[in-house]
Design a protein around this motif. Sequence first.
Motif, short mmCIF file in Angstrom:
data_model
loop_
_atom_site.label_atom_id
_atom_site.label_comp_id
_atom_site.label_asym_id
_atom_site.label_seq_id
_atom_site.Cartn_x
_atom_site.Cartn_y
_atom_site.Cartn_z
N LEU A 104 -4.57 11.70 -2.07
CA LEU A 104 -5.59 10.54 -1.81
C LEU A 104 -5.18 9.34 -2.73
N THR A 106 -4.75 6.06 -4.91
CA THR A 106 -5.80 5.50 -5.54
C THR A 106 -5.12 4.25 -6.12
N ASN A 107 -6.13 3.34 -6.81
CA ASN A 107 -5.65 2.24 -7.43
C ASN A 107 -5.30 2.48 -8.73
N GLU A 111 -7.86 4.93 -11.53
CA GLU A 111 -9.01 5.25 -10.56
C GLU A 111 -8.95 6.76 -9.98
N GLY A 112 -8.00 7.40 -10.10
CA GLY A 112 -7.89 8.82 -9.71
C GLY A 112 -8.83 9.64 -10.87
N LEU A 115 -12.39 8.71 -9.99
CA LEU A 115 -13.03 9.41 -8.94
C LEU A 115 -13.54 10.87 -9.30
N CYS A 240 -3.50 14.13 -11.06
CA CYS A 240 -3.62 12.87 -10.92
C CYS A 240 -1.96 12.19 -11.25
N SER A 242 0.90 8.72 -10.75
CA SER A 242 0.73 7.15 -10.58
C SER A 242 2.40 6.65 -10.37
N TRP A 255 -2.14 8.42 -7.10
CA TRP A 255 -2.64 9.34 -6.39
C TRP A 255 -3.18 10.77 -7.19
N LEU A 266 -14.67 13.90 -2.53
CA LEU A 266 -13.64 12.68 -2.92
C LEU A 266 -13.78 11.81 -1.58
N ARG A 270 -14.29 7.80 -2.10
CA ARG A 270 -13.56 6.82 -1.82
C ARG A 270 -14.01 5.82 -0.77
N ARG A 277 -7.65 1.35 -0.28
CA ARG A 277 -6.97 0.26 -1.23
C ARG A 277 -5.61 -0.42 -0.18
#
Length: 414
Positions: A104, A106-107, A111-112, A115, A240, A242, A255, A266, A270, A277
Amino acid sequence: MEKGFDFREQLSVMARERLESSSIGEIIELAARHRALSFGAGEPSAELFPKNAIREAVAEAFAEKDVWGYYHDDFGYLPLREWICERMGKDGMAPSWVQPEHILLTNGGGEGVSLVSEALIDPGSVVLVESPTYVESLLTFRKQGAVCVPVPSDDEGIIPSELERIASAVRPRFLYTIPNFQNPSGRTIPEERRVQILEILRKLDFPMLEDDPYHYLSYDAVPPTSFLKLTGNDYRVVHCNSFSKTIAPGLRVGWLVVPPPLKKALHHLRVSAGLGRPTVIQAGIWRYLSGIDFLSRIEELCKNYRERRDAMMDGIKRFLNPLGIRASQPAGGFFIWCESPDSRDIHSFARYSVEEHGIAIIPGQSFFPKGDKRGDWAFRLSYAKVTAEQVEEGMQRLVRAWESYPAARATSGF
Ligand SMILES: Cc1ncc(COP(=O)(O)O)c(C=O)c1O
């Protein structure tokens, strides 16, 4: 003039009672205002961003018709998720059940974390955290209403016997860990200890959020196997990650690896958090990654950061150790954790050193749950954004601040 609407009565309980500002922000702002040298910023060095390549890749991505409307898959741009899945598989970070459908976008990693918090935390839930831990995640957990309980940690991370003792008493929703080159301590959990920690999670039956943005910034050896991979098929670990540290944080792409039992929750979260995003950025990152040898880029980054780490460790040896300050020895990432030999208030010392001597450090308090005194005599240094010359200058300033602080405190109230 008419008094404007003040929203006081409208604020949610969360906004009224659970939101806090980060004390890191206070020091970074003071550093900017005083044009100070900063050993504070935990973000990558701007000259290492691949600016031209990303600019071209994003410009090309604008030619794709899929980036202009809503993207049809709420988990994000599929080719990038496929790339992540393949990379994690090759680098020994993911077990075989992990497929693109479990990634997934993410920002950023932030953000992971957010969430997963929304999915797993109710007001009053206990979240176990390392001691110390990443301040922004503490704020995220608290915003959700969690009680953050620190698990005593040593140079190898969470102490398994302490984890077992505390988790048996509090029934946690999950354990939050940053296993590699931790922010703020710089430490890495060795593989043997990871196995012991997972055994406790299995025995007491609770999950983990593994936050691993520094994975690739490893300067001395390959990091140990991820918790996600070690846990295999029992779906206990949400991972998580990035691109903030390996590409650039301003692109805001990270992600989550979502275990199948959490997918539905999730997905709903989202959709309710902004319908995905920006696809064009995700597509641009994919184009950029497809055109480079990722591991060569990582090697180049590590070469740069290794030199910075070595320069700061050398500075610590020459300037801070003689003052009795003890420092951790990071094998990667951006951070060094330092402990004072005296009981000076590091928060006010940090304000003094930035305002009066032009050198910023981050006080340790920020990285512990409220009321926990263990950070009061510690501080975090980051070498990510400083050159060897700046280390030299910054260390000299820090020594001058350290030595003059007791007198300044007595006379000017710092
Ligand atoms: C441990 C940890 N997690 C998450 C993040 C969030 O990074 P981003 O949201 O930019 O991916 C950071 C950033 O410093 C971090 O240190």
